[in-house]
Motif scaffolding. Structure first.
Motif, PDB file in Angstrom:
ATOM      1  N   VAL A  78     -28.527  43.577  32.146  1.00 66.01           N
ATOM      2  CA  VAL A  78     -28.007  43.796  30.770  1.00 66.01           C
ATOM      3  C   VAL A  78     -27.514  44.966  30.695  1.00 66.01           C
ATOM      4  O   VAL A  78     -28.410  45.932  30.851  1.00 66.01           O
ATOM      5  N   GLN A  79     -26.149  45.505  30.471  1.00 65.68           N
ATOM      6  CA  GLN A  79     -25.653  46.691  29.931  1.00 65.68           C
ATOM      7  C   GLN A  79     -25.595  46.519  28.383  1.00 65.68           C
ATOM      8  O   GLN A  79     -24.836  45.815  27.982  1.00 65.68           O
ATOM      9  N   SER A  80     -26.194  47.432  27.571  1.00 66.53           N
ATOM     10  CA  SER A  80     -25.900  47.373  26.090  1.00 66.53           C
ATOM     11  C   SER A  80     -25.356  48.802  25.578  1.00 66.53           C
ATOM     12  O   SER A  80     -25.751  49.769  26.011  1.00 66.53           O
ATOM     13  N   ILE A  81     -24.444  48.879  24.578  1.00 65.11           N
ATOM     14  CA  ILE A  81     -24.004  49.990  24.040  1.00 65.11           C
ATOM     15  C   ILE A  81     -24.936  50.376  23.003  1.00 65.11           C
ATOM     16  O   ILE A  81     -25.216  49.566  21.982  1.00 65.11           O
ATOM     17  N   ARG A  82     -25.539  51.473  23.176  1.00 63.96           N
ATOM     18  CA  ARG A  82     -26.359  52.210  22.127  1.00 63.96           C
ATOM     19  C   ARG A  82     -25.562  52.742  21.020  1.00 63.96           C
ATOM     20  O   ARG A  82     -25.852  52.806  19.885  1.00 63.96           O
ATOM     21  N   ASN A  83     -24.821  53.830  21.719  1.00 61.11           N
ATOM     22  CA  ASN A  83     -23.950  54.739  20.678  1.00 61.11           C
ATOM     23  C   ASN A  83     -22.480  54.630  21.185  1.00 61.11           C
ATOM     24  O   ASN A  83     -22.070  55.354  21.997  1.00 61.11           O
ATOM     25  N   LEU A  84     -21.734  54.117  20.281  1.00 58.68           N
ATOM     26  CA  LEU A  84     -20.410  53.837  20.853  1.00 58.68           C
ATOM     27  C   LEU A  84     -19.590  55.140  20.705  1.00 58.68           C
ATOM     28  O   LEU A  84     -18.817  55.574  21.435  1.00 58.68           O
ATOM     29  N   GLU A  85     -20.048  55.911  19.537  1.00 56.56           N
ATOM     30  CA  GLU A  85     -19.331  57.444  19.235  1.00 56.56           C
ATOM     31  C   GLU A  85     -19.679  58.214  20.633  1.00 56.56           C
ATOM     32  O   GLU A  85     -18.526  58.847  21.325  1.00 56.56           O
ATOM     33  N   ARG A  86     -20.841  58.364  20.938  1.00 54.38           N
ATOM     34  CA  ARG A  86     -21.175  59.332  22.142  1.00 54.38           C
ATOM     35  C   ARG A  86     -20.883  58.611  23.305  1.00 54.38           C
ATOM     36  O   ARG A  86     -21.203  59.161  24.435  1.00 54.38           O
ATOM     37  N   ASN A  87     -20.606  57.294  23.324  1.00 53.31           N
ATOM     38  CA  ASN A  87     -20.546  56.427  24.557  1.00 53.31           C
ATOM     39  C   ASN A  87     -21.842  56.704  25.390  1.00 53.31           C
ATOM     40  O   ASN A  87     -21.750  56.912  26.552  1.00 53.31           O
ATOM     41  N   ILE A  88     -22.892  56.344  24.699  1.00 54.75           N
ATOM     42  CA  ILE A  88     -24.075  56.136  25.473  1.00 54.75           C
ATOM     43  C   ILE A  88     -24.501  54.734  25.605  1.00 54.75           C
ATOM     44  O   ILE A  88     -24.442  53.946  24.638  1.00 54.75           O
ATOM     45  N   THR A  89     -25.156  54.372  26.713  1.00 59.44           N
ATOM     46  CA  THR A  89     -25.438  53.018  27.090  1.00 59.44           C
ATOM     47  C   THR A  89     -27.146  52.913  27.411  1.00 59.44           C
ATOM     48  O   THR A  89     -27.360  53.749  28.109  1.00 59.44           O
TER      49      THR A  89
END
Lengths: 410, 410
Positions: free
Chosen positions: A299-310
């Protein structure tokens, strides 16, 4: 007249008394015109005793330099049981002859101690059947093109039996085992698990992959390749077991799923706080693949869309964990991940069934059953004929029972 | 460079520690360029343990109906020891490979459990030698033209080794045994018996026939057929033993005899008071031959010339006595013999030596030595290279020593 290949494992032939019992049973079930081939493993502890002997020469007998001689040594295990079983048939008044894997035409590659069957030339088996013999063949072994004995890898005797049945165009291959068939769930976990009368090769393979231990995948693949029905049944009684075949022939094909599988030997690894740029997933999974570690659910999940951290979360087999930790810690540093979390108290519960194809409601019913049992789902993954959920290991029994009740009520 | 075949028996490879010792010894005696083939028997009790297993199926496993399967079973004994010995060489840093009798090209007839070698096709052995391997071959076994495993009869491993040495045109065949050579008499009976440095095939065969147990006749015959020197030597030390060959190469060929043999396992049968008419001898000995009983020394003596009455006296092997009694009592009645006497407390003492050819005084010296020791001679028989006397069993030790002193003084 039927041509049937029957396979008995080591515990069924652990003593000469048990060998005589196997012979009696086969004769009592045999119609006069039937042609019978019996594939047997080494007697009970025989293989372990041979390994102990080898340890007297070197305490690491499985080092690669010894692999050919280990095969020379270990193939004697089955050679002893075939000779004794053939004698048992003769004692009981029936013609019989034993053949080593090499004599039965099991041609393998030269990868000693984990050989693969390249082809079968069963001329001698056919000749001996036509002479009226019950033919007793050593499982788990064959010979390479130079005539060297080679043992097959895991599940070898089942594979020998199914492959031989295929080459002989047998009517059926019977695998005698300590369970009496394939169940809708592990009977040790689900009290009212039901024995399936039939199951398809695909479903059986998927169940095996997802943790059901009845049959080794290689032998099921072999059955599928040759289209030989495999009858999994009990050594201890004469009930009909489960027939693994290409397609259903009985009315119970209307079950929407064929079984609930579970697997506790999994571990979850979470690589958190990774920059979501091309090539990051490749770095992680290529490193694992290079170390020969299979990755299961991802599973790959987006944690912080702004900082583009996953976050990257995946599961592996528990016994790969020590090696996987080393690999992941190295890669995490390289890709500058925030942290790596390891969880071992997880388990995977799965449903399998060709019937779920084109019925989207099935997965929803599984999730509903888990919710009713208050079981939280960590990761979900699906294949064409299965749905799997990663859950807390402590909730496994409730989870499996809740799902089984949902699909096999009545 | 020499090509040497070495044979080690079951007691030399009874444990993995002993197997490692055999490998160490062979490597320590090996010149860098030597090509070595090692023929081994099954480990210590291995064959007996396999027979015990078979008795779990039928308490008479040697019944003819089981003979093929007994061979399938028993050939695993040597297969285990060759695998372990090849591993031992590898452990000690030398390339080695094991070959079953079948793989080494030992072609036999199909008489299971007492097969005979029909021919040897040692292509694989030569190939593996040329690759730098020490080749470890299973003794006592081969395969028939159908590929079935066949065990050789008595003395099988010695025969395997000598025959293989012959087929390979080896420089020598070394037979490692629990005695350190061939002695001028049994060292347990004659204290100053001397080890012979050489002996001819013919003499060795005659000694074996007359009771010396060092080598089985078949393997000596095989050596003679291929003209391969056989070196009989000790497993426990590295002294030179005795070389069995076509003719002497050393100066000690001047001994007039090569050895004194004795045999206590004989019985004497006297059929007394038989009418001396044509066909009587034939009736007695044909009946024994029909019962497969070998007759050794035979004396016919006239008891009463006027009434034409004779006595027939002969010896047989002691273990044939029970069967022989039945046969002789039946025949005695038929030919109207006066009485049958059986004596079991007899023994045979013999001298053997090609040197006695054309020297009539040798036999006389033997009789003289016996007379000096106050030993009465019951029956005398002779062959071209031997003289045998039947005496009282209780006088055997004095008799053997007196004869030995006569010929081997100094």
């Amino acid at each position: 007249m039927a041509l049937i290949v029957k396979k008995f494992g080591g515990s069924s032939v652990a003593t000469t008394e048990k060998i005589l019992n196997v012979a009696r049973r086969i004769l009592s079930e045999k119609n006069p015109d039937d042609k019978i081939v019996v594939v047997v493993s080494a007697m009970g502890d025989a293989t372990d005793n041979l390994i102990t002997l080898a340890e007297g020469i070197d305490n690491q007998p499985y080092r690669a330099q010894y692999s050919r001689e280990m095969d020379m040594l270990l193939t004697t295990g089955e050679q002893i049981s075939i000779a004794l079983l053939a004698m048992a048939f003769q004692k009981l008044g029936h013609h019989a002859i034993s053949l080593t894997g090499a004599m039965a035409g099991m041609r393998t590659n030269s990868v000693h101690t984990k050989g693969r069957i390249l082809g079968i030339e069963p001329a001698r088996v056919i000749e001996e059947l036509n002479r009226g013999n019950i033919v007793v063949v050593a499982g788990f072994q064959g010979a390479d093109k130079f005539g060297n004995p080679v043992t097959l890898g895991r599940g070898g005797s089942d594979t020998s039996a199914v492959a031989l049945a295929g080459a002989l165009k047998a009517d059926e291959c019977e695998i005698f085992t300590d369970v009496d068939g394939v169940y809708s769930a592990d009977p040790r976990v689900v009290k009212n698990a039901r024995k399936m009368r039939e199951i398809t090769y695909r479903e059986m393979l998927e169940l095996a992959r997802l943790g059901a231990g009845v049959m080794q995948p290689r032998s099921v693949e072999m059955g599928q390749y040759f289209n030989i029905p495999i009858h999994v049944r009990s050594t201890f009684n004469d009930k009909i077991g489960t027939i693994i075949r290409e397609d259903y022939t009985l009315e119970d094909k209307d079950f929407e799923i064929r079984g609930v599988a579970h697997d506790q030997k999994v571990a979850k690894i979470a690589v958190l706080g990774v920059e979501n740029v091309p090539g990051v997933a490749h770095k992680i999974f290529a490193a694992l693949a290079y170390a020969n570690i299979d990755v299961d659910m991802i599973v790959q999940s987006i944690r912080n869309l702004e900082r583009n951290i996953t976050d990257m979360v995946f599961t592996i087999a528990l016994n790969d964990l020590p090696e996987a930790k080393k690999v992941i810690n190295r890669v995490a540093e390289e890709i500058n991940a925030a942290t790596v979390l390891i969880e071992e108290d997880v388990a995977k519960v799965s449903i399998v069934g060709a019937g779920m194809l084109g019925k989207p409601g099935i997965a929803a019913r599984m999730f509903g059953a888990l919710a009713s049992a208050d079981v939280n789902i960590d990761i979900i993954s699906t294949s064409e004929i299965s749905v799997s959920c990663l859950i807390k290991a402590s909730q496994l029994t409730e989870a499996v029972n809740a799902i089984h009740d949902e699909f096999f009520a009545d």
